[in-house]
Write an enzyme that holds these catalytic residues in place. Sequence first.
Site, PDB file in Angstrom:
ATOM      1  N   ALA A 125       0.753  -1.077   0.052  1.00  0.00           N
ATOM      2  CA  ALA A 125       0.196   0.077  -0.004  1.00  0.00           C
ATOM      3  C   ALA A 125       0.816   1.184   0.067  1.00  0.00           C
ATOM      4  O   ALA A 125       1.932   1.512   0.675  1.00  0.00           O
ATOM      5  CB  ALA A 125      -0.858  -0.079   1.271  1.00  0.00           C
ATOM      6  N   ASP A 126       0.439   2.419  -0.865  1.00  0.00           N
ATOM      7  CA  ASP A 126       0.972   3.554  -0.731  1.00  0.00           C
ATOM      8  C   ASP A 126       0.228   4.555   0.279  1.00  0.00           C
ATOM      9  O   ASP A 126       0.915   5.448   0.786  1.00  0.00           O
ATOM     10  CB  ASP A 126       1.178   4.305  -2.034  1.00  0.00           C
ATOM     11  CG  ASP A 126       2.186   3.543  -2.677  1.00  0.00           C
ATOM     12  OD1 ASP A 126       3.406   4.319  -3.167  1.00  0.00           O
ATOM     13  OD2 ASP A 126       1.901   2.399  -3.444  1.00  0.00           O
TER      14      ASP A 126
END
Length: 382
Positions: free
Chosen positions: A252-253
């Site tokens: 995930a960013d």
Amino acid sequence: MLQAIKFSKGNLEILDQLQLPFVEEYIPIRTTEDGWHAIKDMKVRGAPAIAIVAMLALAAELTSAVDSDKLSQSPEEVCQYITEKLAYLVTSRPTAVNLADAARKLEAVVTDCTKAPGSTGHEVATAFIKAAEDMMGKDLEDNKRIGHNGAEWIAIHAAKGNSEVAVLTHCNTGSLATSGYGTALGVVRSLAEKNTLRHAYCTETRPYNQGSRLTAFELVHDKIPATLITDSMAAALLADTKVGVNAIVVGADRVAANGDTANKIGTYALAVLAKYHGVKFLVAAPRTTIDMATASGKDIVIEQRAASEVTSIKGPRAGSEATDQIAIETVKIAAPGINVWNPAFDITPASLIDGIITEVGVVEKGADEKYHLGGLFDGSTF
């Protein structure tokens, strides 16, 4: 295990990921400008790695200033200098929350040091450098905990009575995207170390091919049994009962407070496929990636990338890898004049995510079918 970031005595080098997997070259990062361009040009990528390289780039610059006696003795001036540089670095990749989070934390460190009675400019700079180094070490520790927690969860909830599991992953979330070991790929590594991984599958991850260039490179390097697929093959892979994929694990960013997750483009599609095929879908990320100030995915800014990333592709000429001289070339692959839409990320709704793997445990939805991530920070979840 690959080492993508090297930092020692103020000297920072990063593995140029644009040249992987064909050329392994470390490039020096001496200034914040070097760090900014390395991030923007994607010589380094992956939310945790971006944050670490940005902070260490400024640490390298400050070390040089200290060693050459070019640093102001005024703590206020050094603090202001650091704050301005941090603001600049954050603009290199706005979607990755880890970068902004790291900047806020280290800005707080230098602000506190500046306010201390009798502090000097040298002490403010030294405080920043130490905090940046500590951040890198903590990231590696967190990644190994994420790997362990994810592997344990999969064994309990996704193995379906089997002693070994098959896992699909997307983009690159390993040593090349972090300080080492990885997040989602760290889960794969942990499964392999526990001898419970039957097989790993990785998507090529168009248009930048982080899967085929980087994840495949790491899997081969670590001798983990793995197979590369194109992005469009994922549905067929999940439908194949002989393959028997047990779980999809992605990184995930940015994770919003409600669990909506921004990650590499194509993640949302995999989550939809997982739901249809009854395959567990997991997000692996440190708590630094969870942004409690962002209510939902609707509030996340999605970076738009250049059209050339879709209309062309880079790599060595076939057969050139047999020689000592490997030149990376760019080849056009699309009709001239076609319009291009190239978002770097998409948003996966929390409703499609079965669990969020962190360094302190795996969070699942509550009885109300919603994520309550605040407990990760006040200690009430685990």
